[in-house]
Design an enzyme around this catalytic site. Structure first.
Site, PDB file in Angstrom:
ATOM      1  N   TYR A 137      14.818 -65.060  28.737  1.00 56.59           N
ATOM      2  CA  TYR A 137      15.963 -64.651  29.571  1.00 56.59           C
ATOM      3  C   TYR A 137      16.521 -65.875  30.302  1.00 56.59           C
ATOM      4  O   TYR A 137      17.723 -66.158  30.262  1.00 56.59           O
ATOM      5  CB  TYR A 137      15.524 -63.572  30.573  1.00 56.59           C
ATOM      6  CG  TYR A 137      16.421 -63.502  31.783  1.00 56.59           C
ATOM      7  CD1 TYR A 137      17.657 -62.879  31.707  1.00 56.59           C
ATOM      8  CD2 TYR A 137      16.048 -64.100  32.989  1.00 56.59           C
ATOM      9  CE1 TYR A 137      18.509 -62.855  32.808  1.00 56.59           C
ATOM     10  CE2 TYR A 137      16.885 -64.076  34.095  1.00 56.59           C
ATOM     11  CZ  TYR A 137      18.107 -63.455  33.997  1.00 56.59           C
ATOM     12  OH  TYR A 137      18.946 -63.440  35.075  1.00 56.59           O
ATOM     13  N   LYS A 153      20.241 -68.247  30.107  1.00 62.87           N
ATOM     14  CA  LYS A 153      21.126 -68.667  31.217  1.00 62.87           C
ATOM     15  C   LYS A 153      21.365 -70.178  31.155  1.00 62.87           C
ATOM     16  O   LYS A 153      22.496 -70.652  31.297  1.00 62.87           O
ATOM     17  CB  LYS A 153      20.506 -68.281  32.567  1.00 62.87           C
ATOM     18  CG  LYS A 153      20.379 -66.791  32.802  1.00 62.87           C
ATOM     19  CD  LYS A 153      21.742 -66.152  32.991  1.00 62.87           C
ATOM     20  CE  LYS A 153      21.671 -64.668  33.230  1.00 62.87           C
ATOM     21  NZ  LYS A 153      22.968 -64.006  33.163  1.00 62.87           N
ATOM     22  N   SER A 173      21.379 -68.070  37.123  1.00 64.73           N
ATOM     23  CA  SER A 173      20.167 -67.684  37.842  1.00 64.73           C
ATOM     24  C   SER A 173      19.403 -68.907  38.324  1.00 64.73           C
ATOM     25  O   SER A 173      19.421 -69.965  37.669  1.00 64.73           O
ATOM     26  CB  SER A 173      19.290 -66.874  36.889  1.00 64.73           C
ATOM     27  OG  SER A 173      17.985 -66.808  37.375  1.00 64.73           O
TER      28      SER A 173
END
Ligand code: UDP
Length: 338
Positions: free
Chosen positions: A149, A153, A124
């Site tokens: 989150y 990544k 991302s």
């Protein structure tokens, strides 16, 4: 080429499955349907006219993943599986770290056991943090992510770098998604968030279909041309096609590393709402609200590396993207449930 798609029934996974099948690849899907639907798997078969194995498994379950590698000769893994709600990750960080890291590690360990050496990871733009200048380029350092989150990544990217460094036979492409929106033009698959949508486009679509009353625009006092946040929106089909190009790149011996997947253009929240009103013909009432914590003013990709090295050319403009999203939401106002 036989490709295992973890999380293959999800939004980006299902669109990638269609592109791979249409280009003659074989696929295997592994999904626990915790944030997706088995209906998506049927729809992939319907769109492509092709069949493939689909396993209802949680990819943190090592034995279940081993079985997939035993029962199928896999050449490459595209790893989509993981939890992805930014706000929720702030509330239950341990669950995000446990699930996302465990899933990636389990799949990588099972791949190694099975002698599979190519890996494509759904990363991302959030891994750039907030201090790098816009547009983001792959040679910039990863930054401090604004949510657990995002940190999962960045951590998985680092794990992959270390694993590739330690094992010269392993190669991994990290695809850094900017803002994927849109749907397959058939209207048969699309984004189906659970509960109240966090992301702009699904929220706008739910207002347009009458499921929600009005859009809340989070902040109009940003240092951007109209005061609302600017993002780099990319059609999910263009994104899906980049996965195919990444497979071909690995197949010709391409080096491990990150690639940005964005259009290179930015649109503000107001511009998106205006375009959605035009495309849908719906009024889409909107109310200005305070800023949402953690939102950077502008996020835009440099996509030169993906264009030059992968040969990727994003093809679809904003109106087409929103029209495709609208075809899906209009025919599925309640997502895969009806
Ligand atoms: N946004 C908004 N209202 C919403 C959802 C999102 O104004 O209901 C804004 C959000 O503040 C951001 C932009 O739309 O500026 C894109 O948000 P999204 O969550 O889709 O993507 P991301 O924040 O991951 O870039």
């Amino acid at each position: 080429m036989n490709v295992l798609l973890t999380g293959g029934a999800g939004y980006i996974g299902s669109h990638t499955a269609v592109e791979l099948l249409n280009r003659g690849c074989d696929i295997v899907i592994a999904d626990d349907y915790s944030n997706s639907s088995p209906v998506a798997v049927e729809r992939i078969r319907q769109i492509t006219g092709r069949d493939f194995p689909a396993y209802h498994v949680d990819v943190t379950d090592c034995e279940a993943v081993r079985r997939i590698f035993r029962e199928n000769k896999i050449d490459c893994v595209i790893h989509f599986a993981g939890k992805k709600a930014v706000g929720e990750s702030v509330e239950i960080p341990l669950s995000y770290y446990r699930t996302n890291l465990d899933a990636a590690l389990t799949v990588l360990e099972c791949m190694k056991e099975a002698g599979v050496s190519r890996f494509i990871f759904s990363s991302s733009a959030t891994v750039y943090g907030s201090l790098n200048p816009i547009p983001y380029r792959e040679d910039m350092p990863r930054g401090e992510c604004s949510s657990p989150y995002g940190t999962t990544k960045a951590m998985i990217e680092k794990i992959l770098e270390d694993a590739c460094h330690a094992d010269s036979t392993l190669s991994a492409v990290l695809l850094r998604y900017f803002n994927p929106i849109g749907a397959h033009p058939s209207g048969l698959i699309g984004e189906d968030p659970q509960g109240i949508p966090n992301n702009l486009l699904p929220y706008i679509a739910q207002v347009a279909v009458g499921r929600r009353e009005r859009l809340m625009v989070f902040g109009d006092d940003y240092p951007t041309p109209d005061g609302t946040c600017v993002r780099d929106y990319i059609h999910v089909r263009d994104l899906a096609q980049a996965h195919l190009l990444a497979l071909e790149y690995l197949d010709r011996g391409g080096e491990s590393g990150p690639f940005n997947l964005g259009s290179g253009d930015g649109f503000s929240v107001k511009e998106i709402v205006e375009t959605a009103r035009k495309v849908t013909g719906k009024p889409i009432p909107a109310t200005m609200k305070p800023r949402r914590p953690g939102d950077p003013p502008t996020l835009i990709a440099s996509n030169h590396k993906a264009r030059e090295v992968l040969g990727w050319v994003p093809q679809r403009g904003l109106e087409e993207i929103i029209a495709d999203a609208w075809a899906w939401h209009q025919s599925h106002p309640n997502g895969y449930d009806g």
